[in-house]
Scaffold this motif. Structure first.
Motif, PDB file in Angstrom:
ATOM      1  N   CYS A 160       8.653   9.712   2.237  1.00 53.93           N
ATOM      2  CA  CYS A 160       8.921  11.157   2.307  1.00 53.93           C
ATOM      3  C   CYS A 160      10.072  11.445   3.258  1.00 53.93           C
ATOM      4  O   CYS A 160      10.969  12.246   2.947  1.00 53.93           O
ATOM      5  N   LYS A 196       3.950   5.893   2.424  1.00 52.40           N
ATOM      6  CA  LYS A 196       4.196   7.293   2.072  1.00 52.40           C
ATOM      7  C   LYS A 196       4.985   8.061   3.130  1.00 52.40           C
ATOM      8  O   LYS A 196       5.962   8.753   2.784  1.00 52.40           O
ATOM      9  N   PRO A 197       4.624   8.001   4.434  1.00 52.41           N
ATOM     10  CA  PRO A 197       5.400   8.767   5.430  1.00 52.41           C
ATOM     11  C   PRO A 197       6.880   8.416   5.428  1.00 52.41           C
ATOM     12  O   PRO A 197       7.741   9.299   5.491  1.00 52.41           O
ATOM     13  N   ALA A 242       5.908  15.317  -0.888  1.00 54.84           N
ATOM     14  CA  ALA A 242       4.563  14.965  -0.419  1.00 54.84           C
ATOM     15  C   ALA A 242       3.512  15.207  -1.493  1.00 54.84           C
ATOM     16  O   ALA A 242       2.465  14.556  -1.514  1.00 54.84           O
ATOM     17  N   ASP A 243       3.793  16.145  -2.404  1.00 54.75           N
ATOM     18  CA  ASP A 243       2.818  16.470  -3.437  1.00 54.75           C
ATOM     19  C   ASP A 243       3.150  15.862  -4.799  1.00 54.75           C
ATOM     20  O   ASP A 243       2.641  16.308  -5.827  1.00 54.75           O
ATOM     21  N   SER A 283       0.839  -1.205   0.000  1.00 58.60           N
ATOM     22  CA  SER A 283       0.000   0.000   0.000  1.00 58.60           C
ATOM     23  C   SER A 283       0.871   1.251   0.000  1.00 58.60           C
ATOM     24  O   SER A 283       1.722   1.415   0.886  1.00 58.60           O
ATOM     25  N   PHE A 284       0.636   2.129  -0.964  1.00 62.49           N
ATOM     26  CA  PHE A 284       1.394   3.377  -1.026  1.00 62.49           C
ATOM     27  C   PHE A 284       1.101   4.256   0.192  1.00 62.49           C
ATOM     28  O   PHE A 284       2.016   4.869   0.755  1.00 62.49           O
ATOM     29  N   GLN A 285      -0.141   4.333   0.615  1.00 65.87           N
ATOM     30  CA  GLN A 285      -0.507   5.199   1.734  1.00 65.87           C
ATOM     31  C   GLN A 285       0.209   4.790   3.010  1.00 65.87           C
ATOM     32  O   GLN A 285       0.588   5.631   3.823  1.00 65.87           O
ATOM     33  N   GLU A 286       0.420   3.486   3.196  1.00 66.71           N
ATOM     34  CA  GLU A 286       1.144   3.020   4.383  1.00 66.71           C
ATOM     35  C   GLU A 286       2.627   3.371   4.302  1.00 66.71           C
ATOM     36  O   GLU A 286       3.271   3.680   5.306  1.00 66.71           O
ATOM     37  N   PRO A 335       0.267   8.060  -7.247  1.00 63.74           N
ATOM     38  CA  PRO A 335       0.862   6.723  -7.314  1.00 63.74           C
ATOM     39  C   PRO A 335       0.041   5.714  -8.117  1.00 63.74           C
ATOM     40  O   PRO A 335       0.467   4.579  -8.292  1.00 63.74           O
ATOM     41  N   GLU A 336      -1.154   6.116  -8.583  1.00 63.53           N
ATOM     42  CA  GLU A 336      -2.059   5.132  -9.184  1.00 63.53           C
ATOM     43  C   GLU A 336      -1.502   4.479 -10.452  1.00 63.53           C
ATOM     44  O   GLU A 336      -1.890   3.361 -10.797  1.00 63.53           O
TER      45      GLU A 336
END
Length: 526
Positions: free
Chosen positions: A169, A165-166, A176-177, A160-163, A277-278
């Protein structure tokens, strides 16, 4: 430990030297200063672990020195020795972490107790610091492996990218953008890559070095990150999260850096810009397709862009391929070596006349050739390689020679005995697994043979002891790492199969006559 005594009275410095049992704590370096200014210079030069200091001194007094030590050498232990019990003198010792406050005239028992207390405290903290350092070293070794796995899962759709991502970065500099990305891939396993030759065919080692080179190029601009891929058929993946045009510039710079450093270039597949990221998984697919569909006959440029698959002229068409295969089958059935070689010449001439020959198309041709030859010699090893010239580009002529050499070997028959094949398989296994903990029992179990037979057959066929062969292999890999990387000896030791750095150094010196450091220094001076 080193010790510094700071006091403007000589007899006080001499008393401290006389009473403290330095030998008990193996302390042989004791420095002296008459004021705080002298002390700061000695601290910067020698970095003593323990400081005995007076409070009232010229130029820089004890309070100022304690404050300076607190900011510049916070691990140093301080013992204050003063002729005054005034709170203004005691306070700095408390505020800045003094371990003891002794009053003059000195009491020998109190002095010894204070010194031993400081020594033990420093040693305990030093052990803790060393433990933390060792843990950090282990984390530094594991961190690249962690990112290799996480990013491989990310581009293949298993994470998962969302997991992530922090961490991406914070640790890798992902903006972040970030809204778009491109992916580049490098494969070392399909081709007889000249970079692989530089590292004696070791794909793991070559991938490690290549990823470092890529990151040295792109990291200063925080433009992306290169990692070793866990996906079959791909060794290095580079994720770019900057503008689309920058990615192409960076991959060209990577190849220029490779040429300057190792005298070679590599083939790189590059995706189109996609939404991040899609579109990441699609970009990974595109980059791999760009590489696998590259034109082997292309002589200029080593960057291969993704393109939609279309019916293009230039590839060997199915009816032509089948005709060549039929001729090879007949020649093989005839047993006439010259007839077989004439088919090879016709095949090579056909390839030379093409304008487009993709890797996928050519690999398919080689699979069909191997199928014909395996029906002729079922028990023989039959494998082809993509043959490269001195510039690292595909060579039809080299492929022609390889094909003919194989036919000559098959025509004569394989003279290898079962024992010879066994020893060859053991060698190949060691060549791929030398970095693992390798015992004779493990090898025996791996090849379903007794330990005694493993040693005896290996010695009988190869003329050398199995343990000597493994040691020579590991030392050879270590030499390559010492020559071509800046890795620490502890890391090199682990990469070539030795957990103990000291033991590795002894084995290396016994084998080469030099310590690893001496060898690296000698190579650097050449």
């Amino acid at each position: 430990m080193k010790v510094l005594i700071v006091d403007d009275e000589k007899h006080v410095r001499e008393a401290i030297r006389y009473f403290v049992p330095w030998e008990k704590y193996q302390i042989s370096e004791i420095f002296e200063a008459t004021n705080g200014q002298e002390a700061t210079l000695i601290m910067q030069e020698q970095q003593p672990a323990i400081v005995f200091t007076d409070m009232r001194m010229p130029l820089m007094d004890g309070a100022e020195l304690l404050e300076w030590l607190h900011h510049h050498f916070p691990n140093t232990k301080t013992i204050v020795i003063s002729g005054y019990q005034d709170f203004n003198y005691v306070k700095p010792a408390i505020v800045y972490g003094g371990t003891d406050y002794l009053l003059k005239p000195l009491n020998s028992k109190q002095l010894i107790a204070a010194a031993e207390h400081a020594f033990k405290l420093w040693l305990e903290e030093e052990e803790e610091r060393q433990q933390n350092h060792r843990q950090n070293m282990q984390l530094n070794v594991l961190r690249p492996l962690y990112w290799d796995k996480m990013l491989s899962d990310l581009v293949s759709g298993h994470a998962s990218f969302q997991e992530l991502k922090p961490s991406l970065c914070k640790e890798l500099g992902l903006p972040a953008d970030a809204a778009s990305c491109r992916v580049a891939v490098i494969s070392l396993q399909r081709a007889n890559c000249r970079l692989l030759e530089r590292f004696h065919g070791d794909v793991t080692l070559t991938s490690f070095v290549l990823a470092n080179v890529c990151n040295e190029v792109i990291s200063p601009g925080r433009s992306g990150f290169a990692f070793r891929s866990w996906q079959a058929g791909t060794d290095i993946v580079i994720l770019f999260w900057t503008a689309a045009l920058d990615a192409e510039v960076w991959v060209r710079l990577i190849n220029e850096s490779m040429k300057q450093t190792y005298g070679v270039q590599v083939d790189i597949g590059l995706s189109r810009p996609v939404a991040f990221p899609e579109g990441l998984q699609n970009a990974f697919r595109q980059a791999r397709q760009g590489l696998s569909e590259r034109n082997l006959l292309q002589r200029e440029g080593r960057i291969y862009h993704y393109r939609e698959l279309t019916e293009e002229s230039g590839s060997v068409e199915d009816h032509v391929l089948e005709s060549l295969l039929d001729k090879l089958r007949v020649a093989v059935l005839s047993g006439d070596l010259q007839r077989m070689e004439r088919v090879v010449d016709e095949w090579a001439d056909q390839l030379s006349g093409l304008s487009l020959l993709t890797e996928n198309n050519f690999l398919h041709q080689q699979e069909e050739i191997c199928a014909v030859l395996m029906r002729w010699r079922q028990n023989e090893e039959i494998t082809f390689e993509l043959c490269y010239d001195e510039e690292g580009l595909f060579s039809v002529e080299n492929w022609r020679n390889q094909f003919k050499t194989m036919l000559q070997r098959l025509w004569k028959g394989n003279s290898q005995t079962p024992d010879s094949r066994l020893v060859q398989e053991i060698r190949e296994y060691l060549n791929q697994n030398y970095a693992k903990d390798m015992t004779l029992q493990h090898i025996a179990e791996r090849f379903f043979i007794s330990r005694e037979n493993v040693s005896r057959k290996f010695k009988q066929i190869s003329g050398e002891n199995l343990s000597d062969y493994l040691t020579a292999l590991r030392i050879d890999k270590a030499k390559t790492l010492l020559q071509n990387t800046n890795l620490r000896l502890s890391q090199i030791s682990e990469l070539v199969g030795y957990e103990d750095e000291k033991y590795f150094s002894r084995v290396f010196k016994k084998s080469t006559g030099q310590t690893p450091r001496e060898y690296r220094k000698q190579e650097d001076s050449l």
